[in-house]
Motif scaffolding. Structure first.
Motif, PDB file in Angstrom:
ATOM      1  N   VAL A  26       0.828  -1.204   0.000  1.00  0.00           N
ATOM      2  CA  VAL A  26       0.000   0.000   0.000  1.00  0.00           C
ATOM      3  C   VAL A  26       0.869   1.263   0.000  1.00  0.00           C
ATOM      4  O   VAL A  26       0.532   2.271  -0.616  1.00  0.00           O
ATOM      5  N   PHE A  27       2.016   1.189   0.670  1.00  0.00           N
ATOM      6  CA  PHE A  27       2.905   2.346   0.729  1.00  0.00           C
ATOM      7  C   PHE A  27       3.655   2.584  -0.567  1.00  0.00           C
ATOM      8  O   PHE A  27       3.738   3.711  -1.042  1.00  0.00           O
ATOM      9  N   TYR A  28       4.207   1.507  -1.117  1.00  0.00           N
ATOM     10  CA  TYR A  28       5.132   1.689  -2.237  1.00  0.00           C
ATOM     11  C   TYR A  28       4.550   1.322  -3.599  1.00  0.00           C
ATOM     12  O   TYR A  28       5.131   1.623  -4.621  1.00  0.00           O
ATOM     13  N   ASP A  29       3.360   0.686  -3.583  1.00  0.00           N
ATOM     14  CA  ASP A  29       2.702   0.398  -4.855  1.00  0.00           C
ATOM     15  C   ASP A  29       1.194   0.661  -4.733  1.00  0.00           C
ATOM     16  O   ASP A  29       0.372  -0.202  -5.037  1.00  0.00           O
ATOM     17  N   PRO A  30       0.815   1.847  -4.236  1.00  0.00           N
ATOM     18  CA  PRO A  30      -0.618   2.141  -4.062  1.00  0.00           C
ATOM     19  C   PRO A  30      -1.304   2.226  -5.415  1.00  0.00           C
ATOM     20  O   PRO A  30      -0.695   2.654  -6.394  1.00  0.00           O
ATOM     21  N   ARG A  31      -2.585   1.834  -5.472  1.00  0.00           N
ATOM     22  CA  ARG A  31      -3.270   1.808  -6.763  1.00  0.00           C
ATOM     23  C   ARG A  31      -4.529   2.673  -6.830  1.00  0.00           C
ATOM     24  O   ARG A  31      -4.990   2.987  -7.906  1.00  0.00           O
ATOM     25  N   HIS A  32      -5.101   3.032  -5.690  1.00  0.00           N
ATOM     26  CA  HIS A  32      -6.317   3.850  -5.732  1.00  0.00           C
ATOM     27  C   HIS A  32      -5.948   5.336  -5.648  1.00  0.00           C
ATOM     28  O   HIS A  32      -5.092   5.711  -4.839  1.00  0.00           O
ATOM     29  N   PRO A  33      -6.570   6.198  -6.477  1.00  0.00           N
ATOM     30  CA  PRO A  33      -6.244   7.631  -6.429  1.00  0.00           C
ATOM     31  C   PRO A  33      -6.405   8.247  -5.039  1.00  0.00           C
ATOM     32  O   PRO A  33      -5.693   9.193  -4.689  1.00  0.00           O
ATOM     33  N   TYR A  34      -7.337   7.712  -4.227  1.00  0.00           N
ATOM     34  CA  TYR A  34      -7.481   8.242  -2.870  1.00  0.00           C
ATOM     35  C   TYR A  34      -6.247   7.919  -2.023  1.00  0.00           C
ATOM     36  O   TYR A  34      -5.754   8.763  -1.262  1.00  0.00           O
ATOM     37  N   THR A  35      -5.729   6.707  -2.168  1.00  0.00           N
ATOM     38  CA  THR A  35      -4.504   6.332  -1.442  1.00  0.00           C
ATOM     39  C   THR A  35      -3.345   7.214  -1.908  1.00  0.00           C
ATOM     40  O   THR A  35      -2.525   7.655  -1.090  1.00  0.00           O
ATOM     41  N   TRP A  36      -3.307   7.512  -3.199  1.00  0.00           N
ATOM     42  CA  TRP A  36      -2.267   8.419  -3.716  1.00  0.00           C
ATOM     43  C   TRP A  36      -2.362   9.769  -3.011  1.00  0.00           C
ATOM     44  O   TRP A  36      -1.355  10.344  -2.610  1.00  0.00           O
ATOM     45  N   SER A  37      -3.592  10.259  -2.874  1.00  0.00           N
ATOM     46  CA  SER A  37      -3.799  11.565  -2.237  1.00  0.00           C
ATOM     47  C   SER A  37      -3.379  11.546  -0.768  1.00  0.00           C
ATOM     48  O   SER A  37      -2.743  12.482  -0.284  1.00  0.00           O
ATOM     49  N   LEU A  38      -3.750  10.482  -0.062  1.00  0.00           N
ATOM     50  CA  LEU A  38      -3.355  10.370   1.350  1.00  0.00           C
ATOM     51  C   LEU A  38      -1.840  10.368   1.499  1.00  0.00           C
ATOM     52  O   LEU A  38      -1.279  11.040   2.369  1.00  0.00           O
ATOM     53  N   LEU A  39      -1.170   9.585   0.655  1.00  0.00           N
ATOM     54  CA  LEU A  39       0.295   9.512   0.712  1.00  0.00           C
ATOM     55  C   LEU A  39       0.931  10.837   0.321  1.00  0.00           C
ATOM     56  O   LEU A  39       1.942  11.248   0.896  1.00  0.00           O
ATOM     57  N   SER A  40       0.332  11.527  -0.633  1.00  0.00           N
ATOM     58  CA  SER A  40       0.875  12.817  -1.089  1.00  0.00           C
ATOM     59  C   SER A  40       0.854  13.860   0.017  1.00  0.00           C
ATOM     60  O   SER A  40       1.613  14.823  -0.003  1.00  0.00           O
ATOM     61  N   SER A  41      -0.060  13.673   1.001  1.00  0.00           N
ATOM     62  CA  SER A  41      -0.157  14.667   2.071  1.00  0.00           C
ATOM     63  C   SER A  41       0.682  14.308   3.297  1.00  0.00           C
ATOM     64  O   SER A  41       0.538  14.903   4.351  1.00  0.00           O
ATOM     65  N   LEU A  42       1.579  13.320   3.166  1.00  0.00           N
ATOM     66  CA  LEU A  42       2.506  13.001   4.267  1.00  0.00           C
ATOM     67  C   LEU A  42       3.370  14.230   4.574  1.00  0.00           C
ATOM     68  O   LEU A  42       3.895  14.866   3.663  1.00  0.00           O
ATOM     69  N   PRO A  43       3.536  14.563   5.870  1.00  0.00           N
ATOM     70  CA  PRO A  43       4.343  15.742   6.228  1.00  0.00           C
ATOM     71  C   PRO A  43       5.755  15.708   5.650  1.00  0.00           C
ATOM     72  O   PRO A  43       6.327  16.736   5.298  1.00  0.00           O
ATOM     73  N   GLN A  44       6.316  14.483   5.502  1.00  0.00           N
ATOM     74  CA  GLN A  44       7.685  14.356   4.965  1.00  0.00           C
ATOM     75  C   GLN A  44       7.789  14.831   3.516  1.00  0.00           C
ATOM     76  O   GLN A  44       8.875  15.068   3.014  1.00  0.00           O
TER      77      GLN A  44
END
Length: 350
Positions: A247-265
């Motif tokens: 889920v972290f390194y090969d996410p497939r749903h656009p919502y998961t992409w959005s969640l990961l994109s908003s990581l503080p790092q």
């Protein structure tokens, strides 16, 4: 859904409804989930995505206007949806499935000493004498990192800091000797350094006691360090599920992409964070198509018309998105989350 090894809790096609001002709100929409013994499953998603409601259905703690309207929740062969009264739940709640809530102040009784709150649980769930319970309570207090536990045994919650109170809530949950421990955003009310300590404490206790954990959070950064598997929730349903690395390194749903994109790092040079545009859909009406379509840059016509089925990525990883259909156009995930592993590693070493 291929997992079968030591499944201790299985939810199948669960629908949870609430009556709100003469209308029906569907908070959980057709959720299926397997919880495997000894694993840590993270439930992630924005506030209001249904994470807490789903786990409250596992412990019979829905508000009085809520109900499991459909589906099955099976815990070690026992059908939990058949339990209707509070007393029916006493053999499950606490002793089999315990919950640590996000605000330790509301979880503790302000007028009862810390020691008494732990010993009462030990006497009730482990059948020990008052003397044995006191010894065990002090031992639990030490285990969760309370200094001078003997001395602090007779103190009241107001004499403890927020982080210490959360440690006591964890000690009380441990004293129940649960099979499943639900951690409902247990670090949200705490500052960042204390959060890290509580996460490390939960990890070491999980290792020592081997209980199965459901970890609810909106902070994907926490997930990487604690979970084995991740279920991403949006608008009351699980839209992606897999091993934490998948889920972290090969996410497939656009919502998961959005969640990961908003990581503080992943903030830009000016410290600007990505935020997901728009708001989640209303849960009072039936949602046609993909619930995330209105907020997604990747939505196709079919996303507004037809609900996506589960598409398998691997044996352990699936997502509900039409982008995985063989006929869908090939799109790349956002630039910011490519090479996520390297980016997160870099921020940790700086």
């Amino acid at each position: 859904m291929t997992e079968t090894k030591n499944v201790i809790l299985e939810a199948k096609n669960v629908v949870v409804e609430f009556d709100v001002r003469d209308r029906v709100l569907t908070a959980i929409r057709d959720v299926s989930l397997q919880l495997v013994e000894g694993e840590v499953l993270a439930l992630v998603g924005e506030s209001g995505s249904g994470k807490s409601v789903l786990t409250r259905a596992f412990t019979g703690m829905l508000e009085s206007n809520g109900r499991v309207a459909q589906g099955s929740i099976n815990y070690r062969g026992q059908e939990l949806t058949e339990l209707t009264k509070n007393e029916d739940w006493t053999s499950i709640r606490g002793s089999k499935i315990a919950t640590i809530f996000q605000d330790p102040m509301t979880s503790l009784d302000p007028i009862v000493t810390i020691g008494k709150q732990i010993t009462e649980v030990i006497i009730k769930h482990q059948g020990k004498s008052a003397k044995e319970a006191k010894e065990m309570a002090i031992d639990y207090m030490k285990k969760v990192g309370i200094p001078e536990a003997e001395k602090r045994f007779n103190e009241y919650p107001f004499q403890y800091s927020g982080g210490m109170r959360q440690r006591i809530v964890i000690a009380i949950a441990l004293a129940c000797r649960p099979d499943i421990l639900i951690c409902d955003e247990p670090t949200t009310a705490l500052d960042v350094t204390i959060q890290a300590q509580i996460i490390n404490l939960l990890k070491s206790l999980q290792k020592e006691y081997g209980f199965t954990t459901i970890f609810i959070t909106h902070d994907l950064g926490v997930v990487a360090s604690i979970a084995d598997k991740v279920a991403v929730m949006y608008a009351g349903e699980i839209i992606e599920f897999g091993q934490v690395e998948e889920v972290f390194y090969d996410p497939r749903h656009p919502y998961t992409w959005s969640l990961l994109s908003s990581l503080p790092q992943l903030a830009d040079a000016n410290g600007q964070l990505f935020s997901i545009p728009g708001t989640p859909p209303s849960l009072y009406t039936k949602i046609p198509g993909d619930a995330f379509a209105m907020r997604s840059d990747y939505a196709m016509q079919i996303d507004f018309e037809e609900h996506p089925p589960i598409f398998s990525v691997t044996d352990t990883h699936w997502a509900k998105t039409w982008l995985l259909h063989p006929d869908a156009p090939k799109v790349e995930k956002p630039e910011v989350i490519r090479d996520l592993h390297e980016k997160i590693k870099t921020t940790l070493t700086h």
